[in-house]
Design an enzyme around this catalytic site. Structure first.
Site, PDB file in Angstrom:
ATOM      1  CE  LYS A  23       5.267  60.684  41.209  1.00  0.00           C
ATOM      2  NZ  LYS A  23       4.892  59.666  42.230  1.00  0.00           N
ATOM      3  CB  SER A  74       8.182  58.074  42.877  1.00  0.00           C
ATOM      4  OG  SER A  74       6.763  57.981  43.001  1.00  0.00           O
ATOM      5  CB  SER A 133       5.214  57.239  45.645  1.00  0.00           C
ATOM      6  OG  SER A 133       5.900  56.080  45.252  1.00  0.00           O
TER       7      SER A 133
END
Length: 485
Positions: A85, A160, A184
């Site tokens: 990420k 996210s 997330s």
């Protein structure tokens, strides 16, 4: 060919031929190039460097200086591709968590967890998309744009960690590093039909991530988290991520399903303000509960999930926001000014980043007595789970009340993530597990929760769920997927 990490290691025998790390890394790079124009999940890649590293792995293996047993013990990820990420620092790659900067913010060093992955032999391919400062349960920003769900390009992969989830679900990644402060990792895992685990607090270092905070209890809520396409790979990846100085996890402990006590709760949300489960999800979760002979419980204090989670998270000080850190030479942003700029189309930020400042200010006007009262409920709920689950129990609970929705529909579902955020508030390890597809052929998920330090129970149940219900399902072909309008 898509191969599980447990089946791969570094070299495997397929039809009498040896598959090298270089060949595997090259195959995943080609898959990334194939799917990214559709899902828009990659922020920046390091494909050439990754190929060089893979070839070096193959060269070292060919020398025969290390035995297979030594490699399995010391470098269990040797030659295996990993994606990360973008909010997690990878040296030499962008690390600005979807924020707009005039000068790209490049990581000068690896986050501790990335250092560990590399030390164990993993090869980082790229950094993937995230909403600005990870402040939304969908994945879009004004730098990379919107990431799309490979099961239906008109739908979100969640957030996210949506970039990681989209890559894993589309077969362009095998192991992913994500983060989780309010679901997330788990929501994208559910929406994308894969596996995401929020570890016990402090078991994995949270350093080297944007956003961050110097608030003493930041790590109580926030963690870097593993995400995989196959449940059986979660323990391996988590083992390579754990902080040597953090709480010890017994990931190698042998577990049998007969030795686990199962509990579940599927009522209409942890608060009356949240929407109930869809019909398909309700049926699927009850099927899982029945199959594992789970005892139905009614934890009444779960109705406080929204109140206690917002109070605990939004009262933390010094969280990195668009108002907290600005680019060198720029004036600090103010909440009122940035709000006006946003509604006139002049802000570089997305709406969640702008209104986060308002939420923090709102929390300041709530009397301290109210926050203290909610803190007592948190402690009481922690005690209730501790007594209920002990060291041999797991709790089955919905991840989200609906499967993946169309883009931007999260704004009228902002309370529903409390199905997940409550477990950040309580500091419990939890895994999202894939339990099948609904009538729209969209993935469904369930959370498996345990007491702190009992991550191995969550992961063992996840592996059993994968065996029973099949796990990851290949998304529709690129040709038949509905393209974005």
């Amino acid at each position: 060919m898509l191969i599980s990490c447990n089946e791969l290691e570094v070299q495997i025998e397929v039809k009498g031929a040896m598959v090298t790390s270089g060949e595997v890394v090259e195959a995943y790079i080609e898959r990334c190039k194939q799917v990214n124009p559709l899902i828009n999940a990659i922020v920046q890649d390091r494909f050439e460097e990754a190929l060089d590293e893979a070839r070096e792995v193959d060269r070292l293996i060919s020398l025969g200086l290390t035995t297979e047993e030594e490699m399995e013990e010391n470098t269990p990820l040797l030659g295996v591709p990993v994606t990360v990420k973008e909010s997690i620092a990878v040296k030499g790659l962008t690390n600005q968590a979807g924020r707009v900067f005039k000068t790209p913010q490049i990581a000068k060093s690896d986050a501790p967890v990335v250092e560990q992955i590399k030390r164990y032999g993993g090869i980082v391919l790229l950094v993937s998309n995230t909403p600005e400062l990870c402040l939304m349960w969908e994945t879009y920003n004004n730098v990379t744009g919107q990431t799309r769900n490979p099961y239906d390009l008109k739908r979100t992969p969640g957030g996210s960690s949506g970039g990681e989830a989209a890559l894993l679900a589309s077969g362009a990644s095998l192991l992913g590093l994500t983060s989780d402060i309010g679901g997330s990792s788990r929501l994208p895992a559910m929406f994308s039909g894969i596996w995401g685990h929020k570890p016990t607090p402090y078991a994995v270092s949270f350093k080297g991530h944007h956003p961050t905070s110097d608030f003493p209890k930041w790590g109580d809520f926030f963690t870097i988290a593993p995400m995989t396409r196959y449940a059986k790979d979660l323990p391996l990846l988590l083992r390579c991520m754990v902080d040597p100085n953090g709480p010890k996890l017994t990931l190698d402990k042998e577990v049998t399903m007969s030795g686990i006590r199962f509990f579940f709760m599927d009522n209409d949300g942890p608060s009356g303000m949240m929407r109930p489960l869809s019909r398909d999800l309700h049926a699927a979760i009850n099927r899982v509960a029945n199959d594992f002979n789970a005892k139905r419980v009614n934890i009444r204090k779960m109705k406080w999930s929204l109140d206690i989670s917002l109070s605990a998270m939004l009262t933390m000080k010094n969280i990195e926001t668009i108002y907290h850190k600005t680019e060198e030479g720029q004036r600090p942003k103010t909440v009122c000014t940035e709000t006006v700029k946003y509604f006139f189309g002049c802000s570089d930020s997305i709406l969640p980043s702008v209104i986060f400042g308002h939420l923090q200010n709102f929390m300041k006007i709530i009397p301290n007595s109210r926050h203290k009262h909610l803190a007592t409920i948190i402690e009481a709920l922690k005690t209730e789970f501790k007594e209920l689950l002990g060291n041999d129990g797991v709790f089955l609970y919905p991840t989200f009340p609906n499967t993946a929705h169309q883009h931007y529909r999260i704004y009228h579902k902002l309370l529903e993530p409390m199905y997940m955020a409550i477990f950040n508030t309580l500091g419990l390890p939890v895994t999202n597990c894939m339990i099948g597809l609904d009538r729209r052929r969209l993935p469904m998920g369930i959370q498996v929760v345990a007491n702190p330090g009992q991550d191995h129970l969550c992961l063992a149940v996840a592996r059993e769920i994968e065996k029973r219900y099949g796990g990851w399902v290949r998304p529709p072909s690129e040709e038949s997927s509905r393209r974005p309008e």
